[in-house]
Scaffold this active site. Structure first.
Site, PDB file in Angstrom:
ATOM      1  N   GLU A 407       5.588   3.972 -14.108  1.00 50.53           N
ATOM      2  CA  GLU A 407       4.123   3.954 -14.248  1.00 50.53           C
ATOM      3  C   GLU A 407       3.466   5.179 -13.617  1.00 50.53           C
ATOM      4  O   GLU A 407       2.520   5.746 -14.154  1.00 50.53           O
ATOM      5  CB  GLU A 407       3.562   2.676 -13.615  1.00 50.53           C
ATOM      6  N   HIS A 474       3.296 -11.575 -12.562  1.00 51.81           N
ATOM      7  CA  HIS A 474       2.856 -11.429 -13.955  1.00 51.81           C
ATOM      8  C   HIS A 474       1.527 -12.146 -14.151  1.00 51.81           C
ATOM      9  O   HIS A 474       1.187 -12.551 -15.257  1.00 51.81           O
ATOM     10  CB  HIS A 474       3.886 -12.020 -14.930  1.00 51.81           C
TER      11      HIS A 474
END
Ligand SMILES: Cc1ncc(C[n+]2csc(CCOP(=O)(O)OP(=O)(O)O)c2C)c(N)n1
Length: 667
Positions: A407, A474
């Site tokens: 990322e 998540h």
């Protein structure tokens, strides 16, 4: 094991076919940073300037590199690369004004020493964190590759910074995408006081390059001709055959980490040995030995350089100190942009939330041929939520890019693309994973315009939220991590119409955005969405429902919970959907508080330090006289998001919210 260098005994100069003119040009270029540092040392002793990071003894690397590249090829220097700045002929008075924090520098006094860039000089300066530089070079290299400009980008790293994850990510992405980037590692024996053997367990970076699938070469970092010749040849080749190359320049840091910190930890004999290899003295002696430099030329070149330095210093010292201007400070946080809202016209189609996002993204891709999408599995696979399904086939693999799992590098590459005039959208597979790209967002994207006027035209899409028993990694709501950072914009739609319009608006604006999309809304709600391209006004809240008894201020999933709660409790409420969290709509908040006199903030995020904390504090301060009850808040429990459905249900604020709402009504 102590730090020694190959060929440490002597520097071997080989002029190859280089003309006297080239050799002298390198000499003139080489003495500039040395003479500047000599002068700065005197000024430091006089207390007229503050400390800096010395490149004394390492000048040949910057000078060899800067002279080997074309003047319109980007260089991303570090803290010991004064020669890059002088080698690109930056006006010395401006450079010195920058060091002194004067307005006539490059950052209006907002950042120090070499922490700035200048597009005119094709230089992108560092942030203190070192490693993030590498990914920006990747982005610039990617832009060159996409636009088929035959250009090379060169970025520096110290050997210490190579321990950062950003180093690994930057090199890996460049290798996988075959980007035309030269990574120069200045291997100078120490990272602050830590010797190389406590930093990494290999000896040379040339061992490391092949591990990335990358060519690696080693040069005598104190030998300007070796650096120049190596990089010149590499650059010529890379322009034709784009690929990254790692160049390891062996050198030594002769002075303290920063002036005034000393070098007690460096064994004396090492310094003495390396002093024999001084890049300036040795090159000078070589030129004299081959008859290229005589005493008169040496004197005259040095005189000219010193005069230029003194003239520059005089102007910089005489330049006015900064008079703070509040409006200017605030205005420069963002790239100037005034949104012209594009209202929808024409037919609507019933669409799910997820399809509205996809529709907006597709239309923005059509509108902006310079928009590049990057993310894990967003290519053929279409992304884990299928938002980019079919995009690669439609727009091609250059613009819809599967990325390695990194990322930080990809967000940094987005900034690099923006520097070259592209737009970038980076999809986080889940908003949770942004934590490993956090630094690039809050320190690079968010601050770059304020620091040196560069835009960061990057939108980061953030599939967010709980409700599907996906556990702590998540399910998080992490908008508040960014809400606190000046320079970012945050949008968070709650319905399909806004999802499309706000995404288009974010992609249009040259400022960095976080675009939150709640995963539980993707397929659970739908609504009429205009078929055409349109935008929704950023910074503008909307009343999702109007009422009289109470104001519920919320966003995202909170809007749906609020609608359900007022229905169940048969309450007449204003439900204000913020839609944009940064900058949030103070006018709309004040208006609804004035209207009902009772207000509760609802957020899915954990309660402490959330968006509601800020807005409720603002209401207490600015709307006190209209309030008939305490300002209330409800949010998730201050725990990580739990996995088991019953625990997650308890964690989320829905039930507690109803209780609080009743309490407020009855107050
Ligand atoms: C992420 C981060 N951690 C720590 C520091 C503090 N720091 C600044 S420079 C430096 C040493 C860097 O060593 P190296 O990369 O070898 O470069 P050199 O200073 O030797 O040129 C350290 C620890 C920092 N700037 N950024």
């Amino acid at each position: 094991m102590e730090f020694t260098a190959p060929n440490a005994q002597r520097l071997t100069f080989d002029r190859k076919n280089y003309s006297d003119k080239t050799l002298l040009k390198l000499y003139e270029s080489l003495i500039m940073p040395r003479r500047i540092e000599e002068k700065m040392l005197i000024l430091l002793r006089q207390g007229r300037i503050s400390k800096w990071f010395s490149g004394w003894g390492q000048e040949a690397i910057s000078i060899g590199a800067v002279n080997a590249l074309e003047s319109d090829e980007f260089i991303l220097p570090m803290h010991r690369n004064l020669g890059i700045f002088t080698g690109r002929n930056m006006p010395l008075e401006r450079l010195f004004a920058q060091f002194q924090g004067k307005k006539s520098g490059f950052t209006k006094g907002r950042d120090r020493s070499f922490h700035f860039g200048s597009i005119d000089h094709h230089i992108v300066g560092m942030i203190s964190h070192l490693g993030p530089q590498l990914a920006i070079a990747d982005g610039i290299g990617l832009a060159h590759k996409l636009s088929e400009e035959k250009k090379v980008t060169l970025v520096f790293s110290g050997d210490g910074a190579s321990s950062e994850g950003d180093f690994h990510e930057g090199l890996n992405v460049a290798a996988v995408w075959k980007l035309p980037v030269i990574f120069v590692v200045e291997h100078n024996g120490y990272g602050l006081s830590t010797p190389s053997e406590e930093q990494f367990a290999f000896k040379y970076f040339t061992e490391k390059g092949p591990g990335y699938g990358m060519e690696a070469v080693r040069v005598q970092g104190n030998n300007v001709l070796d650096v120049y010749d190596t990089i010149l040849r590499l650059a010529q080749d890379i322009r034709e055959n784009p690929r990254p190359v790692l160049v390891e320049a062996i050198t030594f840091r002769m002075r303290g980490h920063e002036e005034a910190s000393g070098t007690k930890y460096v064994p004396k004999h090492l310094k003495e040995e390396w002093a024999q290899l001084d890049p300036v003295d040795n090159y000078e002696a070589y030129l004299e030995s081959v008859g290229v430099l005589d005493a008169a030329a040496k004197e005259s070149l040095n005189k000219n350089v010193k005069k230029a330095i003194n003239d520059g210093l005089e102007i910089a010292f005489a330049a006015e100190a900064i008079t703070p201007n509040l409006e200017e400070e605030l205005a420069d946080v963002y790239t100037p942009f005034s949104q012209k809202v594009i209202s929808p016209a024409g037919p609507n189609t019933e669409k799910r939330f997820i399809d509205a996002i996809s529709d907006g993204l597709r239309q923005s891709m059509e509108k902006y041929p310079n928009l590049i999408l990057m993310g894990q599995d967003i290519g053929e696979y279409g992304g884990v939520f299928k938002i980019t399904d079919g995009f690669k086939a439609k727009f091609g693999g250059d613009r819809v890019r599967n990325t390695p799992l990194c990322e930080s590098a990809i967000i940094g590459a987005g900034l690099g693309l923006s520097i070259k005039g592209y737009k970038a959208m980076v999809e986080m597979q889940f908003a949770d994973f942004v934590s490993v790209g956090f630094n690039q967002i809050v320190n690079n994207l968010a601050k770059i315009h304020y620091r040196w006027g560069q835009k960061a035209d990057v939108v980061i899409r953030m599939p967010t939220g709980a409700g599907s028993a996906a556990g702590p990694f998540h399910s998080q709501s992490n908008e508040a991590w960014f809400f606190h950072t000046p320079g970012l914009k945050i949008v968070y739609p709650s319905n399909p119409h806004d999802a499309k319009g706000l995404l288009n608006a974010a992609l249009e604006d040259p400022n960095p955005y976080l675009y939150f999309e709640h995963k539980m809304l993707y397929r659970s709600i739908s609504g009429l969405v205009p078929d055409c391209y349109y935008t929704v006004e950023v910074g503008k809240a909307a009343l999702a429902q109007e009422g009289t008894q109470v104001s519920i201020i919320t966003y995202g999933m909170g809007v749906h919970w609020a609608i359900k709660a007022v229905e169940e409790l048969r309450i007449s409420a204003d439900i204000l959907d913020l839609r944009t969290l940064l900058p949030w709509d103070q006018e709309a908040v004040a208006a609804t508080v004035k209207k009902t006199g009772k207000v509760i903030f609802l957020q899915e995020d954990t309660l402490t330090g959330g968006i509601g904390a800020e807005i409720c504090a603002w209401i207490s301060e600015h709307c006190f006289r209209w309030l008939d009850a305490p300002v209330m808040r409800e949010g998730s429990l201050d725990t990580p998001v739990p996995f088991a459905p019953s625990l997650e249900k308890q964690f989320l604020p829905t039930e507690r919210f109803k209780g609080k709402l009743k309490e407020l009504i009855e107050f």
